[in-house]
Write a protein that holds these residues in place. Sequence first.
Motif, short mmCIF file in Angstrom:
data_model
loop_
_atom_site.label_atom_id
_atom_site.label_comp_id
_atom_site.label_asym_id
_atom_site.label_seq_id
_atom_site.Cartn_x
_atom_site.Cartn_y
_atom_site.Cartn_z
N UNK A 91 0.81 -1.22 0.00
CA UNK A 91 0.00 0.00 0.00
C UNK A 91 0.84 1.27 0.00
N UNK A 92 1.81 1.34 0.91
CA UNK A 92 2.61 2.56 0.97
C UNK A 92 3.54 2.55 2.15
N UNK A 96 -0.58 3.78 8.23
CA UNK A 96 -1.75 3.31 7.47
C UNK A 96 -2.76 4.43 7.27
N UNK A 97 -3.20 4.59 6.02
CA UNK A 97 -4.19 5.62 5.72
C UNK A 97 -3.59 7.01 5.51
N UNK A 99 -0.09 7.64 4.16
CA UNK A 99 1.27 7.28 3.73
C UNK A 99 2.09 8.50 3.33
N UNK A 100 3.36 8.46 3.68
CA UNK A 100 4.28 9.48 3.15
C UNK A 100 4.52 9.21 1.67
N UNK A 101 4.63 7.93 1.36
CA UNK A 101 4.83 7.51 -0.02
C UNK A 101 3.74 6.49 -0.35
N UNK A 102 2.75 6.93 -1.10
CA UNK A 102 1.67 6.02 -1.48
C UNK A 102 2.10 5.19 -2.67
N UNK A 103 1.82 3.90 -2.62
CA UNK A 103 2.17 3.02 -3.74
C UNK A 103 0.87 2.48 -4.35
N UNK A 104 0.86 1.24 -4.80
CA UNK A 104 -0.29 0.79 -5.60
C UNK A 104 -1.56 0.65 -4.76
N UNK A 105 -1.48 -0.09 -3.67
CA UNK A 105 -2.65 -0.41 -2.87
C UNK A 105 -2.55 -1.86 -2.41
N UNK A 106 -3.44 -2.31 -1.55
CA UNK A 106 -3.32 -3.67 -0.98
C UNK A 106 -3.43 -4.80 -1.99
N UNK A 136 4.94 -1.25 7.39
CA UNK A 136 4.28 0.00 7.77
C UNK A 136 2.76 -0.15 7.79
N UNK A 137 2.23 -0.73 6.73
CA UNK A 137 0.79 -1.01 6.71
C UNK A 137 0.59 -2.50 6.47
N UNK A 139 -1.07 -5.20 4.98
CA UNK A 139 -2.06 -5.57 3.96
C UNK A 139 -2.37 -7.07 4.06
#
Lengths: 223, 237
Positions: A91-92, A96-97, A99-106, A136-137, A139
């Motif tokens: 996710x990033x 959670x929710x 993110x400093x760096x958001x990526x694709x997703x779960x 960090x998150x 998934x």
Amino acid sequence: MIGDLLTATLAEEIAAAPIRVFVPTTPATAVAARAARLLGNDRLALSEGFTALAGPQRDWATDVFTLLRRGLLGVAVAPVQLDAAGRTNLSGIGAPGRPKVALIGPRGLTENNDTPCPLWYLLAQHSPRTLVERVDMVCGAAPSRTAGPRVLLSPAGCFELVEGAWRARWLAPGGRDLIDAAPGFAIEIPEGTPERAVPSAAALDALAAVDPGGTRLAEFGEG
Amino acid sequence: MPALREILADAVPNGALVACGGGELQRKPMAAIRELVGLGVGGLRVATLLGSADVEALLGSGAVVEVHSAGVALEGLAPRWREARQTGTPAVVEWSEGTFTAALQAATLGLDSMPWPAGLGTDLPAVNPWLKEAQDPHTGRPVLAVLALVPDVALIHVNEVDEEGNAYVDGDLVVDGLLARAARRVVVTYERVVEADPARVAISRIWIDDLIEAPGGARPTACAPDYAHDSEGLREL
């Protein structure tokens, strides 16, 4: 080449697994699955995405989850983070929710991390950014006791999650140094852990047969 | 026959929950999205299992207040999706592929929610109000209760339809069959009309409200095997 060693190992793992479907996620995992058919799992079906089993397969959107719960589907994934307890993150980076760096997703990590199916983590690098003490998150939850084999293939070697902790099956050349460079991701190296530098001849032959051009190597920065 | 724009003007009021079919870079309903953006509707909520150009185009229009997805990417990372998640505007609700599918399944059955076997022990319930930990009333075992997601309209692009209005998909159906059953109204755009072939029907006409011819309607995403995605077009979004 490490790409051959890891792809060949994945092919042997898939060939020996009691699964009916494999879902390729990258060119190397697709090559491994096709090679696995030559190595003994000759009825293995391959699915690209949510359909594309041979012939019409219109219930795939729900079948995939049934196959996961019944232990019949294999997949090899490359999460952004994998942690010491086997949790995964795509996710990033950051809270959670938020993110400093958001990526694709779960994506499907939530569904495939704690199932009776075998699951492989195929990483092109044994990096401390990816292999961490805690993701960090979360998934994908930490695999439970009923989970099938969880196997990590990285340039450091081959590792299995045993009772909630990673243990080496074999090390690639230089594997100990790579493991030391990712100290958050604890790996037990039992005495007598073998080193492996080259794939078996049978697996290498199978790779050459299904992928003569070596498309499997690009994701490892080789070829 | 009404044009796509007229159909969308009727089907998509301000604030509607719009679900997009296809997945990743395959069969995104881009012709419908372009028309929708041109209508100037606002306050839209958008849902798609796996987004790409659809989510990026809608986020770029400024018409969206909320996005639901299990993942969004182009050929690489998707800039507007990332910005929304990093800034919190517009709101993003993160799903997994399975929980998103369960939310649609609940919608098809008219359920408020349905239990799902994965997701406990993850951070998803903390970031997605549609997911709550619960107890199975029979066994007492913990389950994840997934609130139904009922799209006001589903936009789906397919390869072919027949004269009776059945839809055919030659590549990956993704979850479009489920989407067509979950949404209150289903708008299907298509590449061409073919002779009926019952064995190949992907989405029966009984689930489809509106059919509009839109050749190339998935571009710049792909509509396999008719055309591949267009890298340059993706960059121009």
